[in-house]
Design an enzyme around this catalytic site. Sequence first.
Site, PDB file in Angstrom:
ATOM      1  N   ASP A  13       0.872  -1.157   0.000  1.00  0.00           N
ATOM      2  CA  ASP A  13       0.000   0.000   0.000  1.00  0.00           C
ATOM      3  C   ASP A  13       0.920   1.220   0.000  1.00  0.00           C
ATOM      4  OD1 ASP A  13      -2.430   1.510   0.285  1.00  0.00           O
ATOM      5  OD2 ASP A  13      -2.002   1.701   2.430  1.00  0.00           O
ATOM      6  N   ASP A  15      -0.103   5.086   0.982  1.00  0.00           N
ATOM      7  CA  ASP A  15      -0.299   6.133   1.987  1.00  0.00           C
ATOM      8  C   ASP A  15      -0.273   5.571   3.401  1.00  0.00           C
ATOM      9  OD1 ASP A  15      -0.645   8.039  -0.063  1.00  0.00           O
ATOM     10  OD2 ASP A  15      -2.707   7.382  -0.330  1.00  0.00           O
TER      11      ASP A  15
END
Length: 229
Positions: A13, A15
């Site tokens: 991922d 953020d």
Amino acid sequence: MGTATKTAIALFDLDHTLLPIDSDYAWGVFTQEIGWTDPAVFQERNDEFFEHYKAGTLDIHDYVRFATEAVRLRGPVQAREAHALFMRTVIEPAIRAEALALVREHRERGDRLAIVTATNEFVTRPIAQALGIGELMAVELARDVHGWITGEIAGVPSIREGKVQRVAQWLDGQGLGWDSAEITFYSDSLNDLPLLERVDVPVATNPDARLRALAAGRGWRILDLFKEK
């Protein structure tokens, strides 16, 4: 007969996982600072969408229309110039040595690397390149006859269960499947639970409180990549 060696893959991922900030939210703030959006109106809506994301209730189609409106109206030339400034002033200072070291560790092992993010491709493609990761599964943006973004989403949005679908599509394009790959996935958010549950090695990375509790209960690895979290 021996068993075939599986292909090692590291998925990240973006953020609050590889970055200590939310690039989508930060881009919204940046558009206010450069005068592209009304600060009061945009901030209220941006904060509202962000709360929905954290709660797992975000309507990704509504959000992408909102988040890309300023870019769409400004056009490709101004958009590219603004994003280059965003990279220099916001993203590059936020790229941490710990994240680069983690990516480098997997690369040196010979793993295939990819980012899987719910943030749209306009915001994230240059960030993935800055992190040295060529494969990006982000929210793809529909284009008009001139090749410019319309504000709509193309294909399956890479959020929640959509991340599982996008990874499956990507694996197929690599000539692989879930059974022929050994997949590690790093994420900070409970929004990514469907993919965390699907991979071989889930890693709760800088996890929010809900994911930290779930990961601890299931015996998943917890990685606090950024010391302040």
